[in-house]
Design a protein around this motif. Sequence first.
Motif, PDB file in Angstrom:
ATOM      1  N   ALA A  45       0.861  -1.186   0.000  1.00 22.77           N
ATOM      2  CA  ALA A  45       0.000   0.000   0.000  1.00 22.77           C
ATOM      3  C   ALA A  45       0.897   1.235   0.000  1.00 22.77           C
ATOM      4  O   ALA A  45       2.068   1.158   0.359  1.00 22.77           O
ATOM      5  N   ALA A  46       0.301   2.356  -0.420  1.00 21.70           N
ATOM      6  CA  ALA A  46       1.038   3.627  -0.384  1.00 21.70           C
ATOM      7  C   ALA A  46       0.052   4.766  -0.170  1.00 21.70           C
ATOM      8  O   ALA A  46       0.042   5.743  -0.905  1.00 21.70           O
ATOM      9  N   SER A  47      -0.785   4.620   0.843  1.00 24.44           N
ATOM     10  CA  SER A  47      -1.795   5.632   1.133  1.00 24.44           C
ATOM     11  C   SER A  47      -1.142   6.874   1.729  1.00 24.44           C
ATOM     12  O   SER A  47      -0.015   6.817   2.236  1.00 24.44           O
ATOM     13  N   PRO A  48      -1.853   7.998   1.695  1.00 23.40           N
ATOM     14  CA  PRO A  48      -1.309   9.213   2.324  1.00 23.40           C
ATOM     15  C   PRO A  48      -0.947   9.013   3.799  1.00 23.40           C
ATOM     16  O   PRO A  48       0.059   9.552   4.265  1.00 23.40           O
ATOM     17  N   ASP A  49      -1.743   8.218   4.542  1.00 21.60           N
ATOM     18  CA  ASP A  49      -1.434   7.967   5.955  1.00 21.60           C
ATOM     19  C   ASP A  49      -0.116   7.212   6.111  1.00 21.60           C
ATOM     20  O   ASP A  49       0.681   7.508   6.996  1.00 21.60           O
ATOM     21  N   LEU A  50       0.115   6.224   5.246  1.00 26.37           N
ATOM     22  CA  LEU A  50       1.352   5.455   5.315  1.00 26.37           C
ATOM     23  C   LEU A  50       2.537   6.335   4.916  1.00 26.37           C
ATOM     24  O   LEU A  50       3.578   6.320   5.562  1.00 26.37           O
ATOM     25  N   ILE A  51       2.374   7.111   3.868  1.00 30.53           N
ATOM     26  CA  ILE A  51       3.448   8.011   3.433  1.00 30.53           C
ATOM     27  C   ILE A  51       3.806   8.974   4.563  1.00 30.53           C
ATOM     28  O   ILE A  51       4.979   9.198   4.860  1.00 30.53           O
ATOM     29  N   GLU A  52       2.780   9.507   5.229  1.00 32.64           N
ATOM     30  CA  GLU A  52       3.024  10.430   6.348  1.00 32.64           C
ATOM     31  C   GLU A  52       3.763   9.731   7.491  1.00 32.64           C
ATOM     32  O   GLU A  52       4.697  10.289   8.076  1.00 32.64           O
ATOM     33  N   ALA A  53       3.379   8.487   7.799  1.00 30.72           N
ATOM     34  CA  ALA A  53       4.030   7.738   8.883  1.00 30.72           C
ATOM     35  C   ALA A  53       5.498   7.454   8.546  1.00 30.72           C
ATOM     36  O   ALA A  53       6.371   7.583   9.410  1.00 30.72           O
ATOM     37  N   ILE A  54       5.772   7.099   7.313  1.00 30.97           N
ATOM     38  CA  ILE A  54       7.152   6.804   6.904  1.00 30.97           C
ATOM     39  C   ILE A  54       7.969   8.085   6.871  1.00 30.97           C
ATOM     40  O   ILE A  54       9.123   8.113   7.319  1.00 30.97           O
ATOM     41  N   ALA A  55       7.383   9.167   6.379  1.00 32.75           N
ATOM     42  CA  ALA A  55       8.083  10.452   6.366  1.00 32.75           C
ATOM     43  C   ALA A  55       8.430  10.875   7.787  1.00 32.75           C
ATOM     44  O   ALA A  55       9.540  11.336   8.064  1.00 32.75           O
ATOM     45  N   SER A  56       7.509  10.677   8.717  1.00 28.99           N
ATOM     46  CA  SER A  56       7.740  11.028  10.112  1.00 28.99           C
ATOM     47  C   SER A  56       8.841  10.153  10.717  1.00 28.99           C
ATOM     48  O   SER A  56       9.736  10.650  11.403  1.00 28.99           O
ATOM     49  N   ALA A  57       8.792   8.839  10.455  1.00 30.42           N
ATOM     50  CA  ALA A  57       9.791   7.916  11.002  1.00 30.42           C
ATOM     51  C   ALA A  57      11.193   8.239  10.496  1.00 30.42           C
ATOM     52  O   ALA A  57      12.183   7.966  11.161  1.00 30.42           O
ATOM     53  N   GLU A  59      12.062  11.402   9.504  1.00 35.49           N
ATOM     54  CA  GLU A  59      12.280  12.841   9.672  1.00 35.49           C
ATOM     55  C   GLU A  59      12.473  13.541   8.327  1.00 35.49           C
ATOM     56  O   GLU A  59      13.397  14.330   8.131  1.00 35.49           O
ATOM     57  N   MET A  60      11.565  13.220   7.379  1.00 34.18           N
ATOM     58  CA  MET A  60      11.634  13.779   6.028  1.00 34.18           C
ATOM     59  C   MET A  60      10.735  15.002   5.939  1.00 34.18           C
ATOM     60  O   MET A  60       9.568  14.940   6.311  1.00 34.18           O
ATOM     61  N   ASP A  61      11.275  16.088   5.429  1.00 35.00           N
ATOM     62  CA  ASP A  61      10.456  17.274   5.179  1.00 35.00           C
ATOM     63  C   ASP A  61       9.633  17.090   3.912  1.00 35.00           C
ATOM     64  O   ASP A  61       8.491  17.517   3.833  1.00 35.00           O
ATOM     65  N   ASP A  62      10.225  16.466   2.896  1.00 36.73           N
ATOM     66  CA  ASP A  62       9.556  16.255   1.617  1.00 36.73           C
ATOM     67  C   ASP A  62       9.673  14.780   1.249  1.00 36.73           C
ATOM     68  O   ASP A  62      10.722  14.336   0.779  1.00 36.73           O
ATOM     69  N   PRO A  63       8.603  13.996   1.460  1.00 34.19           N
ATOM     70  CA  PRO A  63       8.665  12.560   1.183  1.00 34.19           C
ATOM     71  C   PRO A  63       8.970  12.240  -0.277  1.00 34.19           C
ATOM     72  O   PRO A  63       9.413  11.143  -0.591  1.00 34.19           O
TER      73      PRO A  63
END
Length: 86
Positions: A45-57, A59-63
């Motif tokens: 999957a690559a939902s916005p919620d997953l992208i946000e969680a991975i970006a947070s994990a 520490e990405m400003d721009d995923p």
Amino acid sequence: YDPGAGSGPESGAASPPPKPEPTVLSYTVKDGDTLYRILMNAYGAASPDLIEAIASANEMDDPGAITPGDVLKLPEVEGFSKPKLP
């Protein structure tokens, strides 16, 4: 009368086993990779919620700004399949 009754390991109250540490995989970005493709391969999957969680994990400003050689952490994310290496 036993003054020690009800205390200690024989009291019947077994403590729960420790929870296993969550799985966190690491993936080194290759030329041509996109975060979407990496997440689809790792989580299915690559939902916005997953992208946000991975970006947070990570520490990405721009995923969307990943470059070859970047090492991404792919943790377990609640509500998604356990990650596997892409």
